[in-house]
Design a protein around this motif. Structure first.
Motif, short mmCIF file in Angstrom:
data_model
loop_
_atom_site.label_atom_id
_atom_site.label_comp_id
_atom_site.label_asym_id
_atom_site.label_seq_id
_atom_site.Cartn_x
_atom_site.Cartn_y
_atom_site.Cartn_z
N LYS A 1 20.61 -35.67 74.45
CA LYS A 1 20.28 -37.20 74.24
C LYS A 1 19.86 -37.89 75.46
CE LYS A 1 22.18 -37.80 69.59
NZ LYS A 1 23.27 -38.51 68.78
N ARG B 1 7.78 -42.38 66.85
CA ARG B 1 7.73 -41.27 67.67
C ARG B 1 6.38 -40.42 66.67
NH1 ARG B 1 12.79 -43.38 68.28
NH2 ARG B 1 13.97 -42.94 70.09
N HIS C 1 14.36 -44.78 79.39
CA HIS C 1 13.14 -45.02 79.08
C HIS C 1 12.90 -45.22 77.62
CE1 HIS C 1 8.68 -44.67 79.83
NE2 HIS C 1 8.82 -43.98 78.88
N ASN C 2 13.75 -44.57 76.59
CA ASN C 2 13.74 -44.90 75.33
C ASN C 2 15.29 -45.17 74.66
OD1 ASN C 2 11.14 -43.92 74.67
ND2 ASN C 2 12.00 -41.75 75.08
N THR C 3 15.38 -45.55 73.57
CA THR C 3 16.63 -45.85 73.05
C THR C 3 17.14 -44.81 71.74
OG1 THR C 3 16.29 -48.11 73.22
CG2 THR C 3 17.97 -47.40 71.96
N ILE C 4 18.35 -44.15 71.67
CA ILE C 4 18.78 -43.28 70.85
C ILE C 4 20.00 -43.72 70.24
CG2 ILE C 4 19.76 -41.67 72.36
CD1 ILE C 4 18.01 -39.35 70.69
N ALA C 5 20.30 -43.48 68.89
CA ALA C 5 21.66 -43.66 68.41
C ALA C 5 22.79 -42.64 69.03
CB ALA C 5 21.62 -43.71 67.00
N ARG D 1 15.01 -39.72 78.52
CA ARG D 1 14.79 -39.68 79.63
C ARG D 1 15.49 -40.41 80.82
NH1 ARG D 1 8.67 -40.65 79.83
NH2 ARG D 1 8.41 -40.10 81.86
N THR E 1 19.58 -29.41 69.27
CA THR E 1 20.69 -28.80 70.16
C THR E 1 21.43 -27.70 69.39
OG1 THR E 1 20.82 -31.01 70.96
CG2 THR E 1 22.79 -29.58 71.76
N LEU E 2 21.85 -27.99 68.08
CA LEU E 2 22.66 -27.06 67.33
C LEU E 2 21.77 -25.69 67.16
CD1 LEU E 2 24.39 -29.25 64.61
CD2 LEU E 2 25.60 -27.82 66.28
N ILE F 1 22.06 -23.76 70.21
CA ILE F 1 23.18 -23.27 70.18
C ILE F 1 23.49 -21.83 69.44
CG2 ILE F 1 25.84 -23.30 69.82
CD1 ILE F 1 25.54 -26.40 70.74
N ASN G 1 15.89 -44.96 65.92
CA ASN G 1 16.97 -44.43 67.00
C ASN G 1 17.96 -43.52 66.14
OD1 ASN G 1 15.70 -45.79 68.88
ND2 ASN G 1 17.00 -47.66 68.66
N GLU G 2 18.15 -43.54 65.06
CA GLU G 2 19.25 -42.96 64.24
C GLU G 2 18.68 -41.54 64.04
OE1 GLU G 2 21.47 -44.76 61.15
OE2 GLU G 2 22.48 -46.25 62.89
N PHE H 1 25.21 -31.97 72.86
CA PHE H 1 24.70 -33.28 72.29
C PHE H 1 24.22 -34.56 73.31
CE2 PHE H 1 26.99 -32.30 67.97
CZ PHE H 1 25.98 -31.27 67.76
N VAL I 1 17.52 -34.73 67.67
CA VAL I 1 17.98 -34.34 68.74
C VAL I 1 19.07 -33.17 68.73
CG1 VAL I 1 19.12 -34.66 71.15
CG2 VAL I 1 16.91 -35.98 70.48
N SER I 2 20.05 -33.79 67.82
CA SER I 2 21.46 -33.13 67.56
C SER I 2 21.21 -31.85 66.82
CB SER I 2 22.26 -33.88 66.85
OG SER I 2 22.80 -35.31 67.59
N ILE J 1 6.84 -39.15 71.70
CA ILE J 1 8.37 -38.76 71.45
C ILE J 1 9.04 -39.00 72.67
CG2 ILE J 1 9.80 -36.77 71.06
CD1 ILE J 1 7.43 -35.70 69.39
N GLN J 2 8.59 -38.57 73.93
CA GLN J 2 9.36 -39.18 75.26
C GLN J 2 8.90 -40.37 75.58
OE1 GLN J 2 10.22 -36.55 78.58
NE2 GLN J 2 8.81 -34.90 77.67
N ASN J 3 7.87 -40.94 74.96
CA ASN J 3 7.59 -42.55 75.44
C ASN J 3 7.39 -43.04 74.01
OD1 ASN J 3 7.12 -42.04 78.32
ND2 ASN J 3 5.68 -40.63 77.28
N ALA J 4 8.64 -43.33 73.38
CA ALA J 4 8.49 -44.05 72.05
C ALA J 4 8.06 -45.37 72.15
CB ALA J 4 10.10 -44.15 71.51
N ALA K 1 15.92 -40.07 65.44
CA ALA K 1 15.80 -39.47 66.97
C ALA K 1 17.06 -38.81 67.13
CB ALA K 1 15.22 -40.28 67.86
N ALA K 2 18.15 -39.38 67.05
CA ALA K 2 19.52 -38.94 67.32
C ALA K 2 19.69 -37.48 66.55
CB ALA K 2 20.51 -40.03 67.01
#
Lengths: 224, 202
Positions: free
Chosen positions: A198, B118, A144-148, A203, B194-195, B198, B183-184, A194, B190-191, B109-112, B186-187
């Motif tokens: 992602k 975002r 639904h979205n794009t991520i690196a 989604r 996640t960390l 953890i 996109n980077e 990770f 998200v990472s 955020i969920q619908n960029a 956002a990556a």
């Protein structure tokens, strides 16, 4: 499919070329290793069929030069010698397969097809699964979205997607994604975390599941 | 006379009520978990010139009624957080605030957006003891809230700069590279989330 044939015996070269052409291959013939090296630098080929014993430059030396200059073209050796040491030397020089003379033409053709198939599989760029798409070249995950994705994340996911639904033991993933590196399977678990985060953030209708046997597989899930 | 006529002071008090609620919630969270819930909190009443320009653009008369009813961002808050989950915690706080109703919510955020934008957007209807432009007491005022991470904020700032610069060489390339950056970022968001999960779970 374009094949480069390097063989110093005129009769054999003509017979092999004629047979491969009949099979629909486009064949360029040369008579020694030095010409083969020159020809591969000049033009792109899908496969190389090369004799080992040739004047001017032998096949093993030519193979080493070809690989050293960065060509990954799949290669099959033709060898009159059936000693193990020669086959080992040829394969270590960068050949992917070999045939011992005399050989059956159909077998040469089948081995070429097999090599070509593998070459194509290695180059898989796009993987699809449910609503998700992994582009290994752009290192991007799309749904639904794009991520690196980080390089290791993309490799890990492409392993799981190449045999979607099948379980991968953590150790196998370690050696596929972190070859030769001294890392623990905790790292696999972290990268799976990770990836799962992602997958959720774009989604994707997919999740990576861990089994009791410390294996991982990707599963399709209903819309989240 | 101000475009907001006599309502400016009430708008100001509505804005500060929300700001205080967000700040107090973050302080509570900090004493309980050791981390605040936002990094920057910016707020403003739309300035006279922008409001008049927006009303003109939408073909509305320049008066307090349209400024407070046809336009929903006369009062604006921007909450910039360290982590994605903090964005949703702040959104949840606003959603459940007494006297506060969500008119519209949009999760970019969920619908960029296709360009990579975002953020989490909310339009709130906030009740106050003072009268509003319809003459009702208690009164109702619109507040627009944008919630995002620092990375999303940086991206939006750059995209804003690009949008308002008329002369850019090779705009297609910039747009596609901006999308890649989004996109980077956002990556990374998200990472890092996640960390943090953890670390907190271990």
């Amino acid at each position: 499919m374009k094949v480069l044939l390097a063989e110093d015996e005129n009769d054999l070269r003509e017979v092999v070329a004629a047979y491969l052409e009949l099979q629909g291959y486009y064949v360029v013939s040369v008579a020694n290793g030095a010409e083969a090296v020159k020809e591969l630098d000049r033009d792109a080929y899908d496969a190389v069929v090369m004799d080992i014993m040739m004047p001017v430059m032998d096949g093993v030396t030519a193979m080493r030069k070809i690989r050293a200059s960065g060509h990954t073209t799949p290669a099959i050796f033709l060898t009159a010698k059936s000693e193990v040491a020669d086959r080992v030397e040829g394969l270590d020089a960068g050949a992917d397969d070999y045939l011992t003379k005399p050989f059956a033409m159909e077998e040469l053709s089948a081995r070429l097809r097999a090599l070509y198939r593998r070459k194509r599989d290695y180059k898989t760029r796009l993987f699809s699964f449910g609503n998700l798409e992994l582009d290994t070249e752009a290192s991007e995950l799309r749904a639904h979205n794009t991520i690196a994705l980080a390089l290791k994340e993309a490799r890990l996911l492409s392993c799981l997607l190449s045999t979607a639904g099948q379980e991968w033991p953590a150790d196998t993933l370690l050696s596929e994604v972190w070859p030769g590196e001294d890392v623990s399977s905790d790292l696999v678990q972290m990268y799976i975390s990770f990836l799962n985060a992602k997958l959720a953030s774009v989604r994707a209708n997919a999740v990576i599941e861990k089994s009791a046997a410390n294996g991982y597989r990707i599963l399709e899930v209903s819309d989240v | 006379m101000s475009i907001y006529e006599n309502y400016y002071d009430t708008m100001n008090s509505v804005m500060h009520t929300l700001v205080r609620a967000v700040e107090e919630n973050s302080r509570r969270h900090e004493s309980a978990c050791g981390a605040k819930l936002f990094e920057h909190l910016r707020f403003r009443i739309k300035d006279e010139a922008s409001m008049r320009e927006k009303l003109a653009r939408n073909g509305k008369q320049a008066n307090a009624y349209h400024a407070l009813r046809a336009v929903t961002d006369s009062i604006g808050l921007r909450i910039v957080c360290l982590f994605i989950d903090d964005v949703y915690e702040n959104a949840a706080l606003l959603r459940n605030l007494p006297g506060c109703t969500v008119v519209k919510e949009k999760d970019y955020i969920q619908n960029a957006k296709p360009n990579g934008y975002r953020s989490y957007h909310m339009i709130l209807d906030v009740e106050t003891d003072a009268p509003d432009v319809d003459g009702n007491t208690p009164g109702h005022y619109f507040v627009e809230v944008q919630l995002r991470t620092i990375a999303m904020d940086t991206w939006a700032a750059l995209e804003h700069e690009m949008k308002y610069k008329k002369t850019i060489a090779n705009p297609e390339l910039i747009v596609s590279e901006l999308r890649r950056c989004a996109n980077e970022l956002a990556a990374c968001d998200v990472s890092m989330q996640t960390l943090r999960n953890i670390i907190r779970d271990s």
